[in-house]
Motif scaffolding. Structure first.
Motif, mmCIF file in Angstrom:
data_model
loop_
_atom_site.group_PDB
_atom_site.id
_atom_site.type_symbol
_atom_site.label_atom_id
_atom_site.label_comp_id
_atom_site.label_asym_id
_atom_site.label_seq_id
_atom_site.Cartn_x
_atom_site.Cartn_y
_atom_site.Cartn_z
ATOM 1 N N VAL A 105 -5.696 4.706 -9.731
ATOM 2 C CA VAL A 105 -6.503 4.573 -10.955
ATOM 3 C C VAL A 105 -7.954 4.252 -10.610
ATOM 4 C CG1 VAL A 105 -6.814 3.196 -13.043
ATOM 5 C CG2 VAL A 105 -4.528 3.907 -12.363
ATOM 6 N N LEU A 106 -8.159 3.362 -9.638
ATOM 7 C CA LEU A 106 -9.512 3.004 -9.232
ATOM 8 C C LEU A 106 -10.236 4.203 -8.620
ATOM 9 C CD1 LEU A 106 -11.694 0.838 -8.790
ATOM 10 C CD2 LEU A 106 -10.565 0.272 -6.624
ATOM 11 N N GLY A 128 3.235 -0.426 -6.807
ATOM 12 C CA GLY A 128 2.232 -0.931 -7.743
ATOM 13 C C GLY A 128 0.833 -0.904 -7.145
ATOM 14 N N GLN A 129 0.716 -1.204 -5.853
ATOM 15 C CA GLN A 129 -0.584 -1.169 -5.180
ATOM 16 C C GLN A 129 -1.132 0.262 -5.142
ATOM 17 O OE1 GLN A 129 -0.395 -2.485 -1.137
ATOM 18 N NE2 GLN A 129 -2.600 -2.933 -1.005
ATOM 19 N N GLN A 163 -0.487 2.660 -7.296
ATOM 20 C CA GLN A 163 -0.922 3.021 -8.650
ATOM 21 C C GLN A 163 -2.293 2.429 -8.975
ATOM 22 O OE1 GLN A 163 2.239 1.746 -11.198
ATOM 23 N NE2 GLN A 163 3.703 3.259 -10.420
ATOM 24 N N GLU A 164 -2.515 1.179 -8.593
ATOM 25 C CA GLU A 164 -3.816 0.559 -8.857
ATOM 26 C C GLU A 164 -4.936 1.261 -8.095
ATOM 27 O OE1 GLU A 164 -3.430 -3.501 -7.853
ATOM 28 O OE2 GLU A 164 -2.059 -3.990 -9.507
#
Length: 744
Positions: free
Chosen positions: A200-201, A193-194, A196-197
């Protein structure tokens, strides 16, 4: 043709090493040579062969290029354009390949980060990447040593105990590793999850910006962290598989060793010495607990009370743990004597002792959870909770008690295992009948102890008198038996009344009074069982009188009215009554609060008893069940009165509930001589107790009377009117004018 053969004849060993430009030039020349010879079918076939050959060259070269590109991306991390999946092949790599990857990653990462501008955030991520690479390198290069299986030897009872403890240790280790594996899996999900974030950023940040490069470094650190988490999960899986294999082998060895175990008197002496030491420890713990109990618990409030109770609970846990260990030693002594052929199969109260120890453990464990919750709720004040005598804080007591609770749970598992082993040894050495007898004894002890502790559990207190479940069940049993006895007595009274021709209402009243007496007596006995003094009933009666004066006034009024109906007997069961409200029916039961009526339409109506006392009630069967009924009818003026009398009275006597005695014989009255008929009235006496439940008495007599009159050709007149019409030829003009004026 020669040029084509020359191109084909070039060795293909360099095809995988040539660069893109050279390979493209070679392919173009080959295709041109083929096209120049397309006129011949032979060359067409040769063209197909060449294409297949070129594909064979292109595929390995392309694969080699892709591998080289992937290696290049791996060796040179790019923080501007991040690579998402270069690390996904890590779990499939061998140990040697992983070492090469780590060497290349460290070398090229150090080279890249040496040329970038540093900031505090970048510096933290770079340090984190170095630490992760060091930890990952240690994890990859570490190889756990494989323990060789221990050679099988003669299995004594002492070594059997060591084998059992090894099984328990492996089981605990297996559970710990399973929990660690779940944590590692959750950590991998979190890192995914980290990633993926951060990805995206990264797409949202300005290209060639300082923030985009910093985010790329953070993304690369998360990827290295993913490698470390995956490697830890792989290591945990290997450790879990190894532990499970050892646990399976040890458990199988333990299960198959029952027939091989031997024992000796020296081991018995060791167990006896341990038993004596435990007995001394138990006595010492009991003296400590009794000294603590002598203190005034009521004088300890708030923080001091919690700390004192935790100190007392610590000694209690030690005592129960020592008793559990003592029970285990006692079982082992019996096992040792059986293995030596010295003792007979005994059936001590092990099951009951085990059940009591388990109950004590569950109670202490629940108390510990309650104390922990109280300490957590107290907040910062918990830091000041110190027991003055021992100078220990409340947190130290909580930690120590939790540790003792876990140890006690383990010792209780030991007791359960030793009991099962003893039963197995009995089956092998003494036969299945002895095993069955021991199993029954063990189960009965456990069931008896559980039942005893359950029924003696204090539910509540009344005037400092503890009311247990046993007391409550006794009170309920007294009430139930009194109700059953009252019903049995009621049936006996009804049978007696039928034999002695006693009226139903008398039997009902006697049974109802006895019922109230029995229930009241049973209620007093039940209250005394629950610890309520009979002298306190006057206070309860006073409290009830206040309640009666307010909310229970109507209920009490109906209750007193029911007693009046039972003793004064204005109404009896079976009476036919009619209330002031118009409800009419027979009385079926007179209860405490209401009276049950059954109407002629077979409808049960519950009427409050106060309505029978406070309002007018018609009782058709109060003193005499005979009642007179008047049935009116008429005949024509020319009818023979004597004939009518004879026919109608004969018809009335055919009905079974008509009284035919001389004093109550049917009679016919001529009531009125009308304009066109003679109006008669049939007067009959009937027994109200013999009447049908429906409301069809008058209908039955009218039916009979009409049928008898019709058979005797006696006419029943029908009212007739004659209307005469007179024709008017001349109309008075004044009448017409008055009518017209009225219309205007």
């Amino acid at each position: 043709m020669f040029k084509l053969v020359k191109l084909i004849a070039q060795p293909g060993s360099w095809a995988a090493d040539m660069d893109k430009a050279r390979f493209n030039r070679y392919l173009i020349n080959l295709i041109r040579a083929v096209r120049s010879n397309m006129s011949n079918k032979v060359y067409r076939i040769l063209n197909i062969i060449l294409i297949v050959w070129c594909c064979g060259l292109f595929v390995p070269s392309t694969y080699a290029l892709s591998q080289a590109e992937a290696s290049e991306k791996l060796l040179t991390p790019n923080f501007e354009e991040i690579n998402n999946d270069w690390w996904t092949e890590w779990p499939q790599l061998s140990q040697e390949e992983k070492n090469k990857w780590l060497t290349a990653i460290r070398k090229n990462f150090d080279g890249v980060v040496s040329d970038i501008d540093y900031s505090s955030e970048r510096h933290e991520n770079i340090v984190l990447i170095h630490d992760l690479l060091d930890s990952l390198n240690k994890l990859v290069t570490h190889q756990p040593e494989e323990q060789l299986p221990e050679p099988k030897s003669e299995l004594t009872l002492q070594s059997w105990l060591a084998l059992y403890r090894s099984t328990e240790r492996l089981n605990n280790e297996r559970q710990r590793i399973q929990a660690e594996k779940r944590q590692r899996t959750d950590a991998i999900r979190y890192i995914q999850g980290q990633l993926q974030e951060l990805n995206v950023l990264h797409r949202k940040l300005e290209p060639q910006s300082f923030e985009r490069a910093s985010n790329g470094i953070a993304f690369y650190a998360a990827q290295i962290n993913m490698l470390y988490a995956q490697e830890k999960l792989i290591s945990t899986d290997k450790q879990l598989n190894s532990t499970q294999a050892k646990f399976k082998t040890t458990t199988l060895r333990l299960a198959q060793s029952a027939e091989e175990i031997t024992s000796s008197p020296s081991f018995d002496k060791q167990l006896t010495l341990q038993k004596n030491n435990l007995l001394a420890s138990i006595e010492k713990l009991k003296s400590i607990m009794s000294s603590l109990q002598r203190r005034a618990w009521s004088s300890l409030k708030g923080e001091k009370e919690i700390v004192f109770q935790l100190s007392y609970q610590e000694e209690k846990l030690k005592l129960i743990s020592a008793q559990s260990q003592l029970l285990s030693i006692d079982i082992l002594l019996h096992i040792s004597q059986m293995l030596q052929g010295m003792g007979q199969v005994s059936q001590p109260e092990w099951g009951g002792k085990k059940a009591r120890l388990i109950q004590e453990y569950e109670l202490l464990n629940s108390q510990l959870a309650s104390y922990r919750e109280q300490v957590l709720v107290s907040g910062e004040a918990a830091n000041e909770m110190i027991y003055a005598k021992t100078q220990r804080t409340v947190w130290e007591y909580l930690e120590a008690n939790q540790k003792l609770s876990n140890e006690l749970k383990s010792k209780l598992r030991d007791v359960d295992f030793y009991l099962q082993s003893y039963q197995q040894f009995i089956s092998l050495r003494k036969g299945w009948l002895s095993e069955l007898g021991f199993g029954w004894s063990l189960w009965s002890d456990q069931a008896g102890s559980s039942l005893d502790s359950t029924i003696n559990f204090t539910l509540f207190t009344v005037n400092e008198y503890p009311v247990t479940l046993f007391d409550l069940l006794n009170a309920i049993l007294v009430i139930v038996l009194s109700i059953l006895f009252s019903k049995f007595l009621k049936k006996v009274l009804y049978k007696f009344g039928q034999k002695k021709a006693v009226s139903e209402s008398t039997i009902f009243n006697v049974a109802r009074v006895l019922h109230y007496v029995i229930i009241t007596t049973a209620a007093l006995i039940a209250l005394s069982i629950l610890g309520i003094d009979s002298s306190k009933i006057t206070l309860i009666a006073g409290a009830l009188s206040v309640g009666i004066g307010f909310g229970l006034q109507a209920i009490f009024n109906n209750f007193v009215s029911g007693l009046i109906l039972l003793f004064e007997r204005p109404l009896k069961v079976g009476d036919l009554v009619e209330l002031e409200s118009g409800v009419r029916g027979r009385i079926k039961a007179i209860n405490v609060r209401s009276t049950q009526l059954k109407t002629r339409d077979n409808i049960d109506v519950l009427v409050p008893n106060s309505e029978f006392v406070n309002f007018r009630v018609i009782n058709y069967t109060f003193s005499d069940p005979l009642r007179r009924i008047h049935i009116p009818f008429r005949t024509s003026l020319d009818s023979d009165k004597d004939k009518v009398r004879k026919v109608v009275i004969a018809a009335a006597e055919e009905i079974n509930f008509t009284q035919k005695d001389k004093q109550h014989a049917p009679d016919l009255w001529l009531k009125t001589i009308g304009e066109f008929s003679l109006e008669f009235e049939l007067v009959v006496w009937v027994n109200a107790n013999k009447l049908p439940d429906n409301d069809g008495v008058e209908a039955a007599y009218l039916w009979k009377v009409e049928s008898a009159l019709r058979e005797a050709n006696i006419e029943v007149p029908v009212p007739q009117k004659e209307i005469y019409l007179k024709r008017v030829t001349k109309v008075n003009k004044s009448i017409i004018s008055s009518l017209e004026h009225s219309e205007d």
